[in-house]
Design a protein around this motif. Structure first.
Motif, PDB file in Angstrom:
ATOM      1  N   ALA A   1      52.118  34.251  47.359  1.00  9.62           N
ATOM      2  CA  ALA A   1      50.764  35.068  47.534  1.00  9.62           C
ATOM      3  C   ALA A   1      50.631  36.272  46.924  1.00  9.62           C
ATOM      4  O   ALA A   1      49.830  37.054  46.582  1.00  9.62           O
ATOM      5  N   ALA A   2      51.828  36.893  46.477  1.00 14.48           N
ATOM      6  CA  ALA A   2      52.169  38.305  45.900  1.00 14.48           C
ATOM      7  C   ALA A   2      51.470  38.236  44.600  1.00 14.48           C
ATOM      8  O   ALA A   2      50.968  39.513  43.881  1.00 14.48           O
ATOM      9  N   VAL A   3      51.155  37.034  43.723  1.00 17.97           N
ATOM     10  CA  VAL A   3      50.697  36.878  42.537  1.00 17.97           C
ATOM     11  C   VAL A   3      49.094  37.312  42.327  1.00 17.97           C
ATOM     12  O   VAL A   3      48.498  37.862  41.656  1.00 17.97           O
ATOM     13  N   THR A   4      48.250  37.253  43.516  1.00 20.17           N
ATOM     14  CA  THR A   4      47.125  37.792  43.949  1.00 20.17           C
ATOM     15  C   THR A   4      46.912  39.190  43.914  1.00 20.17           C
ATOM     16  O   THR A   4      45.846  39.707  43.711  1.00 20.17           O
ATOM     17  N   ASN A   5      47.892  39.874  44.333  1.00 20.98           N
ATOM     18  CA  ASN A   5      47.662  41.463  44.686  1.00 20.98           C
ATOM     19  C   ASN A   5      47.414  42.254  43.586  1.00 20.98           C
ATOM     20  O   ASN A   5      46.479  43.270  43.680  1.00 20.98           O
ATOM     21  N   PRO A   6      47.997  42.246  42.285  1.00 19.96           N
ATOM     22  CA  PRO A   6      47.616  43.006  41.168  1.00 19.96           C
ATOM     23  C   PRO A   6      46.023  42.675  41.062  1.00 19.96           C
ATOM     24  O   PRO A   6      45.224  43.762  40.725  1.00 19.96           O
ATOM     25  N   LEU A   7      45.425  41.501  40.984  1.00 20.99           N
ATOM     26  CA  LEU A   7      44.130  41.354  40.763  1.00 20.99           C
ATOM     27  C   LEU A   7      43.372  41.809  41.846  1.00 20.99           C
ATOM     28  O   LEU A   7      42.057  42.868  41.467  1.00 20.99           O
ATOM     29  N   ILE A   8      43.661  41.993  43.156  1.00 19.76           N
ATOM     30  CA  ILE A   8      42.989  42.510  44.364  1.00 19.76           C
ATOM     31  C   ILE A   8      42.943  43.961  44.139  1.00 19.76           C
ATOM     32  O   ILE A   8      41.895  44.724  44.215  1.00 19.76           O
ATOM     33  N   ILE A   9      43.997  44.708  43.702  1.00 18.98           N
ATOM     34  CA  ILE A   9      43.988  45.959  43.602  1.00 18.98           C
ATOM     35  C   ILE A   9      43.577  46.410  42.466  1.00 18.98           C
ATOM     36  O   ILE A   9      42.665  47.352  42.609  1.00 18.98           O
ATOM     37  N   GLY A  10      43.371  45.718  41.444  1.00 17.68           N
ATOM     38  CA  GLY A  10      42.633  46.027  40.197  1.00 17.68           C
ATOM     39  C   GLY A  10      41.019  45.961  40.466  1.00 17.68           C
ATOM     40  O   GLY A  10      40.384  46.915  39.946  1.00 17.68           O
ATOM     41  N   GLU A  11      40.676  45.026  41.514  1.00 23.43           N
ATOM     42  CA  GLU A  11      39.107  45.165  41.981  1.00 23.43           C
ATOM     43  C   GLU A  11      38.742  46.391  42.521  1.00 23.43           C
ATOM     44  O   GLU A  11      37.752  46.826  42.670  1.00 23.43           O
ATOM     45  N   MET A  12      39.790  46.749  43.495  1.00 22.89           N
ATOM     46  CA  MET A  12      39.490  47.850  44.391  1.00 22.89           C
ATOM     47  C   MET A  12      39.645  49.289  43.548  1.00 22.89           C
ATOM     48  O   MET A  12      38.847  50.089  43.815  1.00 22.89           O
ATOM     49  N   LEU A  13      40.753  49.265  42.651  1.00 21.98           N
ATOM     50  CA  LEU A  13      40.814  50.642  42.094  1.00 21.98           C
ATOM     51  C   LEU A  13      40.723  50.417  40.639  1.00 21.98           C
ATOM     52  O   LEU A  13      41.633  49.913  40.030  1.00 21.98           O
TER      53      LEU A  13
END
Length: 322
Positions: free
Chosen positions: A265-277
């Motif tokens: 699931a860690a694979v998703t985090n860069p994308l989500i953080i990039g969408e937030m910031l």
């Protein structure tokens, strides 16, 4: 055809196989979602909404009535894993440029990639390893590892290490589906069973959607670096986890080593953080590729190393007992 049996033979296969199928689609047919439109486009581009449902179901599947042993063991591993990732983030933030390394062998490496690779344990991999090499209580320690799933821990680490500033509403938004699911699952055991079953079913779907954000050319460029990152995750997080397991958890280090993986699931985090910031959006794709490679490497090496360590410790205990 025994498709699922074949996929299950691959460590983390239910996550990684759909991920790479999606990456192939994106690399060679990047406009396929727009071309087909409708539900097909929704499946291809629906990483965030599919993950939201997955977080909800994941929370619903956790029973608050865990034994003290399970809570002590899982709490020790989770806190140690997060603490190590925080230290890495604090140091990396003062060494690496904000937009990551752009040239040379380490091109694509960023603090975001390091945090995402190190702050979450592959709970399913851990549980399966400990069912074979540990006790029932140790295997059950994955119960709190589910809390690491999602971007919340990554956000907390980035915020407290001075890497980024998140508005409170973003923290609430990141964890709210999980909390609602957790509350409903513990208010009604039937709901816990009903929604809990769905968490595994959702994995191939968000993995495929996530894969459709990855260009395989980027993985090709970061492949060897990703392998090194995976090995680094095992060393950097594994040693403190083994020490914590022995000194606090009451184990022999096996559970700590089994927890030294990178979560799928860690694979998703860069994308989500990039969408937030938006300032992290430029490094999100390379970070995703690096973390995906780290997932593969740790999924292969951690079971092998844990089996060796468990047998070594059992042999040592038998020789002492003799």
């Amino acid at each position: 055809m025994k498709i699922k049996q074949s996929i299950d033979k691959i460590p983390g296969g239910l996550m990684l196989v759909p991920l790479f199928i999606g990456a192939i689609c994106h690399t060679f047919f990047p406009e396929s979602g727009k071309y087909f439109g409708s539900f097909t486009n929704g499946l291809i581009t629906g990483t965030v909404p599919i993950l939201a449902v997955w977080f909800f179901c994941m929370g619903a599947g956790i029973d608050i009535r865990a034994t003290g042993t399970v809570l002590r063991k899982s709490g020790t591993l989770v806190i140690t894993k997060i603490a190590v990732a925080w230290v890495v983030a604090f140091i990396a933030a003062r060494i690496l440029p904000g937009d990551g390394i752009q040239t040379g062998f380490f091109a694509g490496l960023s603090t975001l990639a390091l945090i995402a690779a190190m702050d979450m344990t592959n709970g399913g991999l851990y549980a399966s390893i400990m069912q074979q090499y540990g006790s029932k209580e140790e295997a059950g320690a994955f119960v709190l590892m589910s809390i690491e799933s999602g971007p919340l821990v990554t956000m907390l680490i980035m915020g407290t290490s001075g890497l980024a500033t998140f508005e409170p509403r973003l923290f609430v938004g990141a964890v709210l589906p999980f909390i609602i699911g957790f509350a409903l699952g513990n208010l009604d055991s039937e709901l816990r069973e009903y929604f809990g079953k769905a968490s595994n079913v959702m994995i191939p779907f968000f993995a495929f959607a996530l894969g459709n954000t990855i260009d395989l050319n980027v993985i090709g460029k970061t492949g060897f670096l990703g392998i090194m990152l995976g090995i680094s995750v095992i060393i950097v997080t594994g040693i403190p986890l083994m020490l914590a397991d022995k000194c606090i958890g009451g184990g022999n280090g096996t559970a700590g080593l089994a927890a030294s993986s990178t979560a799928g699931a860690a694979v998703t985090n860069p994308l989500i953080i990039g969408e937030m910031l938006p300032e992290f959006k430029a490094v999100a794709q390379a970070a995703t590729a690096l973390v995906a490679t780290s997932v593969i490497v740790t999924s292969i090496l951690v079971p092998v190393l844990t089996a060796w360590w468990s047998n070594y410790m059992k042999g040592k205990e038998q020789s002492v007992g003799a």
